[in-house]
Design a protein around this motif. Structure first.
Motif, PDB file in Angstrom:
ATOM      1  N   PHE A   1     -27.254  -1.346 -62.958  1.00 20.04           N
ATOM      2  CA  PHE A   1     -27.809  -0.114 -62.090  1.00 20.04           C
ATOM      3  C   PHE A   1     -27.081   0.031 -60.432  1.00 20.04           C
ATOM      4  CE2 PHE A   1     -31.214   1.633 -58.482  1.00 20.04           C
ATOM      5  CZ  PHE A   1     -31.284   2.611 -59.256  1.00 20.04           C
ATOM      6  N   HIS A   2     -26.870  -1.413 -59.701  1.00 19.10           N
ATOM      7  CA  HIS A   2     -26.547  -0.759 -58.550  1.00 19.10           C
ATOM      8  C   HIS A   2     -25.007  -0.672 -59.044  1.00 19.10           C
ATOM      9  CE1 HIS A   2     -30.096  -2.149 -55.869  1.00 19.10           C
ATOM     10  NE2 HIS A   2     -30.276  -3.341 -57.108  1.00 19.10           N
ATOM     11  N   TYR A   3     -24.238  -1.649 -59.851  1.00 17.32           N
ATOM     12  CA  TYR A   3     -22.661  -1.369 -60.025  1.00 17.32           C
ATOM     13  C   TYR A   3     -22.185   0.304 -60.219  1.00 17.32           C
ATOM     14  CZ  TYR A   3     -17.835  -1.771 -61.336  1.00 17.32           C
ATOM     15  OH  TYR A   3     -16.523  -2.045 -61.773  1.00 17.32           O
ATOM     16  N   THR A   4     -23.598   0.886 -60.562  1.00 21.93           N
ATOM     17  CA  THR A   4     -23.032   2.060 -61.437  1.00 21.93           C
ATOM     18  C   THR A   4     -22.891   2.954 -60.287  1.00 21.93           C
ATOM     19  OG1 THR A   4     -24.363   2.487 -63.635  1.00 21.93           O
ATOM     20  CG2 THR A   4     -24.138   4.373 -62.625  1.00 21.93           C
ATOM     21  N   LEU A   5     -24.061   2.346 -59.299  1.00 19.94           N
ATOM     22  CA  LEU A   5     -24.608   3.520 -58.004  1.00 19.94           C
ATOM     23  C   LEU A   5     -23.027   3.617 -57.539  1.00 19.94           C
ATOM     24  CD1 LEU A   5     -27.967   2.696 -56.601  1.00 19.94           C
ATOM     25  CD2 LEU A   5     -27.130   4.540 -57.314  1.00 19.94           C
ATOM     26  N   ALA A   6     -22.350   1.708 -56.975  1.00 17.27           N
ATOM     27  CA  ALA A   6     -21.121   1.441 -56.394  1.00 17.27           C
ATOM     28  C   ALA A   6     -19.551   2.458 -56.860  1.00 17.27           C
ATOM     29  CB  ALA A   6     -21.226  -0.100 -56.711  1.00 17.27           C
ATOM     30  N   ARG A   7     -20.091   2.966 -58.281  1.00 16.09           N
ATOM     31  CA  ARG A   7     -18.628   3.733 -58.952  1.00 16.09           C
ATOM     32  C   ARG A   7     -19.178   5.408 -58.179  1.00 16.09           C
ATOM     33  NH1 ARG A   7     -19.803   0.463 -63.554  1.00 16.09           N
ATOM     34  NH2 ARG A   7     -21.615   1.815 -64.410  1.00 16.09           N
ATOM     35  N   ALA A   8     -20.882   5.768 -58.296  1.00 16.22           N
ATOM     36  CA  ALA A   8     -20.902   7.014 -58.481  1.00 16.22           C
ATOM     37  C   ALA A   8     -20.401   7.610 -57.158  1.00 16.22           C
ATOM     38  CB  ALA A   8     -22.566   7.133 -58.166  1.00 16.22           C
ATOM     39  N   ALA A   9     -20.362   6.311 -56.082  1.00 16.58           N
ATOM     40  CA  ALA A   9     -19.304   6.640 -54.466  1.00 16.58           C
ATOM     41  C   ALA A   9     -18.780   7.087 -54.087  1.00 16.58           C
ATOM     42  CB  ALA A   9     -19.740   4.885 -53.957  1.00 16.58           C
ATOM     43  N   ALA A  10     -17.851   7.251 -56.036  1.00 17.35           N
ATOM     44  CA  ALA A  10     -16.795   7.309 -55.631  1.00 17.35           C
ATOM     45  C   ALA A  10     -15.711   6.719 -54.735  1.00 17.35           C
ATOM     46  CB  ALA A  10     -16.591   8.937 -55.590  1.00 17.35           C
ATOM     47  N   ASN A  11     -15.798   6.111 -54.145  1.00 16.74           N
ATOM     48  CA  ASN A  11     -15.285   5.152 -52.936  1.00 16.74           C
ATOM     49  C   ASN A  11     -14.410   3.761 -53.771  1.00 16.74           C
ATOM     50  OD1 ASN A  11     -14.038   3.431 -50.653  1.00 16.74           O
ATOM     51  ND2 ASN A  11     -15.394   4.813 -49.427  1.00 16.74           N
ATOM     52  N   PRO A  12     -12.987   3.819 -54.152  1.00 20.26           N
ATOM     53  CA  PRO A  12     -12.906   2.809 -55.131  1.00 20.26           C
ATOM     54  C   PRO A  12     -12.524   1.294 -53.787  1.00 20.26           C
ATOM     55  CG  PRO A  12     -10.937   4.403 -53.801  1.00 20.26           C
ATOM     56  CD  PRO A  12     -12.014   4.832 -54.166  1.00 20.26           C
ATOM     57  N   LEU A  13     -12.887   1.567 -52.202  1.00 17.77           N
ATOM     58  CA  LEU A  13     -12.621   0.446 -51.841  1.00 17.77           C
ATOM     59  C   LEU A  13     -14.541   0.040 -51.475  1.00 17.77           C
ATOM     60  CD1 LEU A  13     -11.149   2.024 -48.886  1.00 17.77           C
ATOM     61  CD2 LEU A  13      -9.868  -0.128 -49.919  1.00 17.77           C
TER      62      LEU A  13
END
Length: 267
Positions: A157-169
């Motif tokens: 769940f949390h990693y998908t949110l990180a990907r969804a932020a669309a910021n590679p950093l």
């Protein structure tokens, strides 16, 4: 790189295969073992580290899982040419293990990082990412889920949110602390179960699905406040990471079993 990397492994609180994998990981990241280079044969590594060939084999599996090496049939184990982001994440993780990092350090970083991740995810998420978020929540509702299952679903769940932020950093930083986050979630989910975490996930998901960045940020902050309350209920000794990025309390229990199966010996 600092520290001695040769000779017998002698750190009883860490599994022998993990210790060997850590040393070899550092050699790869530091450039001592370059891409295309073959690892020394199993008997040579077993002699260098004072462990069995079985331990070396298990260490190799850890390196394969990290994406640092691959097996070439009939030739041996070769160092991969990693993606740049993999190299940075691995190096950062190794550096963290050399510092005195606590669960409170991780929590403070999560408040700074994940509140903005949730906000950006609300603006940039894709239908596929919303689907993955839903699936992770369904997995946490499974009454037969083990603690490891709950941790896996929570991390997804949390990693998908990180990907969804669309910021590679932001995604890269999240990847680097994944091990620490797993340890933290294993501790808190083991205390309170999935229900409390699920309430937070449902609220965060609703805001992200609606594209409401302000509410997504607020819901993530509330979710992390619940994590803080769980951490406050624990003794200080349980909130220190060991060299493998686990709670010292959990590591002590795990090491008792590992001592029996990973005792150094010669084949």
């Amino acid at each position: 790189m600092s520290g001695d990397q040769s000779g017998s492994i002698a750190q009883p609180t860490i599994g022998l295969s993990e210790q060997v994998a850590d040393v070899l990981s550092e050699r790869i990241i530091d450039g001592e073992l370059l891409p295309g280079t073959f690892l020394p044969p199993e008997p040579q590594l077993a002699e260098e580290f004072g462990v069995s060939r079985t331990v070396v084999r298990e260490a190799t599996k850890v390196l394969i899982a990290k994406g640092l090496v691959e097996v070439q049939r009939g030739r041996g184990v070769v160092v991969r040419e990693p993606a740049s982001e993999e190299t940075v994440a691995q190096a950062f993780s190794l550096l963290l293990r050399r510092r005195s990092v606590t669960f409170w350090h991780l929590w403070q970083m999560r408040v700074i990082l994940e509140t903005e991740i949730a906000s950006l995810a609300a603006l940039n998420r894709t239908p596929a990412q919303l689907y993955t978020l839903r699936q992770s929540m369904l997995a946490m509702e499974n009454p037969d889920a083990t603690l490891e299952d709950l941790v896996d679903a929570d991390m997804e769940f949390h990693y998908t949110l990180a990907r969804a932020a669309a910021n590679p950093l932001l995604e890269l930083i999240f990847q680097a602390v994944t091990g620490l986050m797993r340890a933290s979630r294993k501790l808190t989910l083991g205390l309170t179960g999935a229900e409390r975490a699920m309430r937070g996930h449902v609220q965060i998901f609703a805001a992200v699905e609606q594209g409401d960045s302000t509410t997504a940020r607020e819901m993530m902050r509330d979710h992390l406040e619940a994590v803080r309350e769980d951490l406050e209920s624990q003794p200080a000794s349980a909130l220190v990471f060991d060299q493998r990025g686990r709670s010292m309390t959990l590591a002590q229990h795990e090491s008792r079993d590992r001592t029996l199966t990973h005792a150094p010996h010669r084949p």
